[in-house]
Write a protein that holds these residues in place. Structure first.
Motif, PDB file in Angstrom:
ATOM      1  N   SER A 136      -8.773  -2.143  -5.366  1.00  6.79           N
ATOM      2  CA  SER A 136      -8.724  -1.046  -6.328  1.00  6.79           C
ATOM      3  C   SER A 136      -9.225  -0.984  -7.816  1.00  6.79           C
ATOM      4  CB  SER A 136      -6.548  -1.760  -6.312  1.00  6.79           C
ATOM      5  OG  SER A 136      -5.992  -1.797  -5.630  1.00  6.79           O
ATOM      6  N   TYR A 137      -9.582  -2.077  -8.724  1.00  2.00           N
ATOM      7  CA  TYR A 137     -10.381  -1.895  -9.452  1.00  2.00           C
ATOM      8  C   TYR A 137     -11.983  -1.378  -8.950  1.00  2.00           C
ATOM      9  CZ  TYR A 137      -7.889  -6.335 -11.277  1.00  2.00           C
ATOM     10  OH  TYR A 137      -7.238  -7.209 -11.914  1.00  2.00           O
ATOM     11  N   TYR A 190      -8.191  -6.935  -1.720  1.00  3.13           N
ATOM     12  CA  TYR A 190      -7.177  -5.492  -2.163  1.00  3.13           C
ATOM     13  C   TYR A 190      -8.359  -4.885  -3.349  1.00  3.13           C
ATOM     14  CZ  TYR A 190      -5.406  -5.213   2.465  1.00  3.13           C
ATOM     15  OH  TYR A 190      -5.228  -4.686   3.662  1.00  3.13           O
ATOM     16  N   ARG A 191      -7.547  -6.493  -4.576  1.00  2.00           N
ATOM     17  CA  ARG A 191      -7.101  -6.596  -5.895  1.00  2.00           C
ATOM     18  C   ARG A 191      -9.096  -5.890  -5.987  1.00  2.00           C
ATOM     19  NH1 ARG A 191      -7.065 -10.257 -10.627  1.00  2.00           N
ATOM     20  NH2 ARG A 191      -9.187 -10.602  -9.683  1.00  2.00           N
ATOM     21  N   LEU A 225       0.690  -0.931   0.288  1.00  2.00           N
ATOM     22  CA  LEU A 225      -0.245  -0.106  -0.278  1.00  2.00           C
ATOM     23  C   LEU A 225       0.951   1.088  -0.044  1.00  2.00           C
ATOM     24  CD1 LEU A 225      -2.604  -1.444   2.209  1.00  2.00           C
ATOM     25  CD2 LEU A 225      -3.062  -1.093   0.311  1.00  2.00           C
ATOM     26  N   LEU A 271     -11.668   1.913  -2.308  1.00  2.00           N
ATOM     27  CA  LEU A 271      -9.759   0.579  -1.229  1.00  2.00           C
ATOM     28  C   LEU A 271      -9.582   1.579  -0.035  1.00  2.00           C
ATOM     29  CD1 LEU A 271      -8.121  -0.579  -0.977  1.00  2.00           C
ATOM     30  CD2 LEU A 271      -6.984   0.897  -2.166  1.00  2.00           C
ATOM     31  N   ASP A 324     -13.632   6.129  -2.290  1.00  2.00           N
ATOM     32  CA  ASP A 324     -12.525   5.687  -2.230  1.00  2.00           C
ATOM     33  C   ASP A 324     -12.696   4.184  -1.531  1.00  2.00           C
ATOM     34  OD1 ASP A 324     -10.368   4.226  -2.155  1.00  2.00           O
ATOM     35  OD2 ASP A 324      -8.548   6.206  -2.884  1.00  2.00           O
ATOM     36  N   GLN A 337     -11.305   2.903  -9.380  1.00  2.00           N
ATOM     37  CA  GLN A 337     -10.981   3.108 -11.099  1.00  2.00           C
ATOM     38  C   GLN A 337     -12.084   3.293 -11.793  1.00  2.00           C
ATOM     39  OE1 GLN A 337      -7.428   4.175 -11.827  1.00  2.00           O
ATOM     40  NE2 GLN A 337      -6.887   3.334  -9.939  1.00  2.00           N
ATOM     41  N   TYR A 371      -2.650   5.226   1.908  1.00  2.00           N
ATOM     42  CA  TYR A 371      -2.955   4.182   1.964  1.00  2.00           C
ATOM     43  C   TYR A 371      -2.576   3.638   3.524  1.00  2.00           C
ATOM     44  CZ  TYR A 371      -5.617   3.815  -2.263  1.00  2.00           C
ATOM     45  OH  TYR A 371      -6.636   4.982  -2.777  1.00  2.00           O
TER      46      TYR A 371
END
Length: 376
Positions: free
Chosen positions: A297-298, A293-294, A5, A68, A66, A301, A9
């Motif tokens: 993160s997607y 987490y992945r 991170l 994440l 956000d 966006q 974060y």
């Protein structure tokens, strides 16, 4: 590929840990309450973390919430107190439709207060006969002279009875719509929901011919489902984060116990069956956390495009958390069964996570549908 991170974060995680430490002495009491714990709410206000839930121009920290950052905070908070995690999460879940579908006046009135946790938010979707199948809602919205009229009832609504407003999903002639209903509007009443295995601030909400101005609409008439999906796209993955936090807290309790309790001449952690459960649990937790987490993160966006990944993360993390906490109780033996011990609370709190914000079975249907459409 960087799995670390960034400092931004990590700083948010540190803020969440400070809040969790402040609330820890209150956690056992708060987690057994079906009303808002004033001390926990005060700590949340002081932390400033609710500002993550609204756009920057209304007191938030970024252009839009956000996923994440929210996920990371829920991971920390859920490991200490489900009550705290719920209060934090609902500030976003209950207000996001205002952020993306509200008028400038609605945003200006409510979002700054949400950011400071001065107003509590709620999302009113489910009804007595309606859970996952939202297209069966019976609550009706009709146009009348001078505005709108809302009639019907909602069931098992988080923050019910405590919220300052209800973002409410209803049907009308043109389809399904959303309206913003102040909790003090004439005709709005609440009653207790049956206490669930992991107590939670819940209520039944009754709307008896509630007259609202036309400006109470959120978004366009008939486009309410779009706002529901937009909310899920941002916040579903945060449930996965909370599940990871719960699982880690349970595993740490089990490690402390098995490392020090001696049976058959050695610590439990060195006995084959117990060591296997520890190893399996840690491995499952790491897999769930990476997927979470992945997906988050997607979602930073493009929340809508990331929704299948968020659904997979929520499915994997909540199912894993249930398995992990069950193993932890098993490893701790009779000490895992003590009422209101931390591990016993975590055991009860894990079970609802596989139901709310997308039951596992419903998520599997959506994930399978997406897969069959993508494969050529």
């Amino acid at each position: 590929m960087n799995f670390e991170l960034d400092p931004h974060y990590r700083a948010i995680q540190a803020e969440a840990r400070d809040l969790a430490r402040a609330v820890e002495p209150l956690a056992q009491q708060a987690d057994e309450m079906s009303e808002v714990h004033p001390g926990v709410l005060a700590a949340l206000k002081q932390s400033g973390l609710s500002s993550l839930m609204v756009p920057q121009e209304y007191g938030g920290r970024s252009a839009r919430p956000d996923p994440l950052a929210i996920c990371l905070v829920r991971e920390v908070l859920m490991g200490t107190s489900s009550h705290l995690d719920s209060l934090f999460a609902l500030q976003g879940i209950g207000s996001y439709a205002i952020s993306v579908g509200g008028s400038e006046a609605q945003r200006a009135e409510w979002l700054p207060k949400v950011a400071k946790a001065e107003s509590l938010a709620a999302l009113a979707l489910t009804e007595e006969d309606v859970g996952s199948d939202l297209k069966r809602v019976a609550t009706e919205l009709t146009s009348v002279d001078g505005g709108l009229r809302l009639h019907g009832s909602k069931s098992f609504i988080s923050n019910g009875g405590a919220a300052d407003f209800y973002v409410t999903f209803a049907k009308e002639e043109v389809g399904y719509s959303m309206v913003l209903v102040p909790a003090n509007a004439r005709g709005v009443t609440t009653s207790p929901t049956p206490v669930i295995i992991a107590p939670h601030v819940l209520a039944e909400i009754n709307f008896r011919n509630v007259d609202l101005p036309a400006s109470a609409r959120l978004g366009q008439p008939g486009k309410g489902l779009d706002l529901v999906l937009a909310t899920l796209a941002v916040f579903r993955v945060s449930v996965a984060g909370a599940a990871c936090g719960l699982a880690r807290a349970a595993l740490e309790e089990a490690v402390r116990h098995t490392r020090t309790r001696v049976q058959f001449g050695r610590p439990l952690a060195k006995l084959g069956p117990v060591a296997q459960m520890l190893a399996d649990s840690w491995t499952e937790l790491e897999m769930a956390q990476l997927l979470t987490y992945r997906a988050a993160s997607y979602a930073v966006q493009d929340p809508a495009a990331a929704l299948p990944h968020s659904s997979m993360a929520k499915l994997a993390a909540t199912e894993s958390a249930s398995r992990i906490v069950d193993r932890c109780v098993q490893m701790m033996g009779r000490f895992g069964l003590i009422r209101n011990s931390k591990i016993e609370r975590l055991y009860r709190q894990a079970r609802p996570m596989r139901i709310y914000e997308g039951a596992s079975e419903v998520l599997r249907l959506g994930i399978a549908k997406q897969l069959t459409e993508e494969v050529r």
